[in-house]
Write a protein that holds these residues in place. Structure first.
Motif, PDB file in Angstrom:
ATOM      1  N   THR A 180       0.919  -1.145  -0.082  1.00  0.00           N
ATOM      2  CA  THR A 180      -0.037  -0.117   0.046  1.00  0.00           C
ATOM      3  C   THR A 180       0.793   1.165   0.052  1.00  0.00           C
ATOM      4  N   ARG A 228       2.411   4.826   0.671  1.00  0.00           N
ATOM      5  CA  ARG A 228       2.412   5.666   1.648  1.00  0.00           C
ATOM      6  C   ARG A 228       2.572   7.123   1.243  1.00  0.00           C
ATOM      7  N   LEU A 284      -4.562   4.084   0.214  1.00  0.00           N
ATOM      8  CA  LEU A 284      -3.409   4.544   0.623  1.00  0.00           C
ATOM      9  C   LEU A 284      -3.090   4.556   2.385  1.00  0.00           C
ATOM     10  N   ASP A 285      -1.857   4.666   2.661  1.00  0.00           N
ATOM     11  CA  ASP A 285      -1.336   4.573   4.066  1.00  0.00           C
ATOM     12  C   ASP A 285      -0.947   6.068   4.186  1.00  0.00           C
ATOM     13  N   ILE A 338       0.435   9.297   6.410  1.00  0.00           N
ATOM     14  CA  ILE A 338       1.046   9.964   7.580  1.00  0.00           C
ATOM     15  C   ILE A 338       0.743  11.221   7.675  1.00  0.00           C
ATOM     16  N   ASN A 359      -7.195   5.132   7.642  1.00  0.00           N
ATOM     17  CA  ASN A 359      -5.870   5.055   7.027  1.00  0.00           C
ATOM     18  C   ASN A 359      -4.902   5.926   7.079  1.00  0.00           C
ATOM     19  N   GLU A 388      10.295   6.214   3.265  1.00  0.00           N
ATOM     20  CA  GLU A 388       8.916   5.180   3.207  1.00  0.00           C
ATOM     21  C   GLU A 388       7.676   5.621   2.395  1.00  0.00           C
ATOM     22  N   CYS A 389       7.879   6.830   1.855  1.00  0.00           N
ATOM     23  CA  CYS A 389       6.738   7.349   1.204  1.00  0.00           C
ATOM     24  C   CYS A 389       6.702   7.038  -0.446  1.00  0.00           C
TER      25      CYS A 389
END
Length: 375
Positions: A208, A210, A239-240, A242, A259, A274-275
């Motif tokens: 998924t 990010r 989407l994950d 942040i 999410n 991580e994106c």
């Protein structure tokens, strides 16, 4: 060994370029001191530089929701403050600083340092085209000019102007650009100052994606409403997310879907690797950090008088992101995010700019430039 004195202010994204260059100067064996506001101390001392708070400075409260006129008045009072100017000159003389590097927003301090005969560098922490262009035509600048502190006139007194931006993205630095803004060759581009160990890797197949959602640490009208629409937009997307709310947004007034993981603060350089994309407001520091991680952006400028729209347009023109309206609906935001995450061309554009930013090494380049002129 040379001695450098930086004069800064607590305005958010203006600090990282100064700190990055200071860290490199310290690593080269030079002595570096800062004058600034108390909230900046931890970030500055982490670079190895020394910190001294101003003895005289108006209060800064950019994270507070204030009426527009009151916010403008607060900014003008800091930009033109005679107490800050006095502190800079006195500290430079006391420490016998070889070079005084003054944030380009501290116009009274720049003016005073030049009049005192100090070797002065104006530090520009976004596009020079903004500070030498649209910034000179705002209500803020009109008030500055009335006090004899017009930006072009004051920066023209500095011995050098160091622009911490990518010259190819900055409209003032592009090939063929001529005019008064060149300041007779005294303007130098170091490249954007970005603290990046490695670019973000491509998402693993089947994972998924990010996305980082982060707006300004300064309170702008409509910013909280836009953030809520952004969260509404991602609710049904695979989407994950942040989310960093920062000090300007009350997280208790924001509804976040399942999410979304919300943080009041999170170092962007830790989460960006991580994106797959970033949704932001076009602040120069966050935008360049995202690009240095090879991340495409969706940019919604939060203030029409600041550099955010110029930054967003430059990113879009480079094929590295999308510029949307701050009034964009949740559906429009969702569509832009899907494009940023899925578009191979936007990822390629971001990676192209990102490689250039990393290779330029703006912090090291800026430090070597300052060390050279210090003699």
């Amino acid at each position: 060994m040379s001695t450098f004195l930086f004069a800064t202010l607590d305005a958010g994204g203006n600090l990282p370029p100064a700190v990055g260059i200071a860290r490199e100067l310290v690593s080269l064996g030079h002595r570096v001191r800062f004058l600034g506001h108390p909230r900046q101390e931890a970030a500055i001392t982490a670079s190895g530089a020394e910190f001294q708070p101003y003895n005289h400075s108006p209060r800064m409260a950019l994270a507070e929701q204030l009426p527009t006129l009151q916010q403008i008045s607060m900014l003008v009072s800091v930009f033109t403050d005679a107490g800050i100017a006095q502190d800079v000159v006195e500290e430079a003389r006391r420490e016998q600083a070889d070079v005084v590097i003054v944030d380009c927003l501290l116009l009274a301090a720049l003016d005073a340092a030049a009049k005192a005969g100090l070797f002065t560098v104006a530090l520009v922490h976004s596009f020079y085209a903004f500070f030498d262009g649209p910034f000179r035509r705002t209500p803020i600048t009109a008030m500055l000019a009335l006090r004899g502190l017009g930006p072009r006139r004051v920066m023209g007194k500095a011995n050098r102007i160091l622009v911490c931006a990518d010259r190819q993205l900055d409209p003032a630095g592009r090939p063929g650009r001529t005019g008064a803004g060149d300041q007779n060759g005294r303007v130098v581009w170091s490249g954007a100052v970005v603290d990046v160990d490695r670019p973000a890797p491509a998402p693993a197949p089947g994972s998924t994606p990010r996305v980082l959602v982060s707006l300004s640490t300064t309170a702008f009208s409509g910013q909280e409403a836009f953030m809520q629409r952004a969260l509404d937009a991602v609710a049904d997307l695979p989407l994950d997310v942040i989310l960093t709310t920062g000090p300007a947004i009350n997280a208790d007034r924001i509804w976040a879907p399942a999410n979304v993981t919300a943080h009041s603060y999170l170092p962007h350089r830790e989460v960006m690797p991580e994106c797959a994309a970033v949704l932001g407001h076009g602040g120069h520091a966050t935008t360049m950090l995202a690009l240095a991680h090879n991340l495409p952006l969706v940019i919604a400028p939060m203030h029409p008088l600041l550099d955010q729209r110029m930054v967003g347009k430059a990113v879009q023109d480079a094929g590295a992101g999308l510029l949307i309206r701050p009034s964009a609906s949740a559906e429009e935001i969702a569509g832009a995010l899907r494009t940023a995450v899925d578009s191979a061309s936007l990822h390629l554009g971001a990676a192209t700019v990102g490689q250039r930013l990393r290779e330029a090494d703006g912090a090291r380049t800026g430090a070597l430039f300052l060390a050279e002129i210090a003699g």
